[in-house]
Write an enzyme that holds these catalytic residues in place. Structure first.
Site, PDB file in Angstrom:
ATOM      1  N   THR A 105       0.871  -1.177   0.000  1.00 13.18           N
ATOM      2  CA  THR A 105       0.000   0.000   0.000  1.00 13.18           C
ATOM      3  C   THR A 105       0.902   1.219   0.000  1.00 13.18           C
ATOM      4  O   THR A 105       1.632   1.475   0.956  1.00 13.18           O
ATOM      5  CB  THR A 105      -0.921   0.012   1.225  1.00 13.18           C
ATOM      6  OG1 THR A 105      -1.769  -1.135   1.179  1.00 13.18           O
ATOM      7  CG2 THR A 105      -1.786   1.264   1.232  1.00 13.18           C
ATOM      8  N   LYS A 180      -7.250   1.468  -2.950  1.00 13.67           N
ATOM      9  CA  LYS A 180      -6.855   1.054  -1.594  1.00 13.67           C
ATOM     10  C   LYS A 180      -7.057   2.194  -0.601  1.00 13.67           C
ATOM     11  O   LYS A 180      -7.403   1.969   0.565  1.00 13.67           O
ATOM     12  CB  LYS A 180      -5.400   0.590  -1.581  1.00 13.67           C
ATOM     13  CG  LYS A 180      -4.912   0.064  -0.217  1.00 13.67           C
ATOM     14  CD  LYS A 180      -5.731  -1.127   0.279  1.00 13.67           C
ATOM     15  CE  LYS A 180      -5.306  -1.581   1.675  1.00 13.67           C
ATOM     16  NZ  LYS A 180      -4.007  -2.248   1.718  1.00 13.67           N
ATOM     17  N   LYS A 248       0.594   4.820   8.421  1.00 18.03           N
ATOM     18  CA  LYS A 248       1.205   5.182   7.134  1.00 18.03           C
ATOM     19  C   LYS A 248       0.148   5.301   6.045  1.00 18.03           C
ATOM     20  O   LYS A 248       0.132   6.263   5.276  1.00 18.03           O
ATOM     21  CB  LYS A 248       2.258   4.136   6.770  1.00 18.03           C
ATOM     22  CG  LYS A 248       2.876   4.288   5.384  1.00 18.03           C
ATOM     23  CD  LYS A 248       2.230   3.383   4.334  1.00 18.03           C
ATOM     24  CE  LYS A 248       2.427   1.908   4.646  1.00 18.03           C
ATOM     25  NZ  LYS A 248       1.847   1.027   3.588  1.00 18.03           N
TER      26      LYS A 248
END
Length: 301
Positions: A105, A180, A248
């Site tokens: 990701t 995502k 993150k």
């Protein structure tokens, strides 16, 4: 070009990153009959794969030179940059006509940069982040959100199908990462709701396990409620997905939302809570550990 799934099975896959999810994903590729090269910063993390027949490569460059399809799933965008760029990186050493698939990701902009530089080198690049956590990785049932050239997508499908079930090409390079981000935005606010529901049940004197039997199959149902809710109740905070990695992801999503000039107040609140959990030492716990933060707030009343 791979003309068929059968021909794809004759190709060697290079796999970079054997963490919580990557190890299981690599095992599924081997079970599907693919020859596997593997590299990770800490060789010990790949020992079980090597024992099962994977070939250890001493560097990213060596892995690239000896693989037809290269899959990466590492920690942070900075790790992706390190793996892909520079003289020792994948794009400098992969064979023309090979495929690189980043399943980390990461940022949509970085995915687009990889695709542009890969195209200049005659390499086909896809961004294909996943959802489903450690459970999906172990069961080979991951959701895979892909971005890249449609004309080459079917050629990598056999490899993706070894690791996941719900596999969708969302658009050109970067589209997988944008998708995502949608996934993580939905999860972020949802995790707050799961924690609050369980805490409410406990404070109301209910058995939260019994409460789950009702609400997880109604309108409140979600993957997080069904899979992480029981872990919260049992006090199981082992990582299926690390808090530090979720933070993150939320930062990437907030940055992307700001570039798109859209408001994401729920996402920002979730990140604030996870930041506090991180500061309290929760970085290496699973995302369900947010429940501990709520529990602490309840006990401080």
């Amino acid at each position: 070009m791979f003309e068929s799934g059968r021909e794809m099975k004759n190709k060697t896959i290079g796999f970079v990153g054997t963490g919580v999810m990557g190890r299981s994903m690599a095992q599924h590729l081997m079970k599907a009959g693919f020859e596997l090269n593997v590299f990770t910063r800490t060789k010990e993390k790949a020992e079980d794969l090597i024992e099962k027949g994977a070939r250890w490569q001493e560097s990213v460059a060596s892995l690239a030179e000896n693989s037809d399809v290269i899959i990466t799933i590492v920690g942070y965008p900075s790790d992706v940059e390190e793996v892909y760029f520079g003289e020792g990186g994948l794009l400098h050493n992969a064979k023309p006509g090979s495929y690189v698939i980043d399943m980390t990701t990461s940022s949509p902009e970085l995915a687009q940069r990889i695709a542009e530089e890969a195209k200049n080198a005659g390499i086909h690049a896809f961004d294909a982040p996943v959802s489903g956590g450690d459970v999906g990785a172990k069961n080979g049932t991951l959701t895979i959100m892909a971005g890249g050239e449609e004309q080459h997508f079917n050629e990598i499908l056999p490899a993706l199908q070894a690791m996941g079930e719900n596999i969708v090409l969302q658009g050109n390079a970067g589209s997988g990462q944008h998708t995502k981000m949608c996934n993580q935005i939905a999860i972020a606010s949802g995790m707050m709701g799961v924690c609050e529901a369980i805490i409410y049940a406990e404070e109301a004197g209910l058995d939260p396990k019994t409460v789950l039997k009702s609400i997880e199959f109604g309108a409140a149902g979600s993957w997080s409620l069904s899979n992480l809710g029981p872990r919260m109740i049992e006090g199981d905070f082992e990582p299926g997905f690390y808090v530090k990695h979720f933070i993150k992801d939320m930062k990437i999503a907030i940055d992307s939302a700001e570039r798109l000039q859209i408001a994401v107040p729920g996402l920002k609140l979730a990140k604030e809570l996870y930041d506090q959990l991180s500061q309290a030492g929760g970085d290496n716990k699973g995302t369900q550990a947010l429940y501990q933060y709520y529990k602490m707030m309840a006990s401080d009343r």
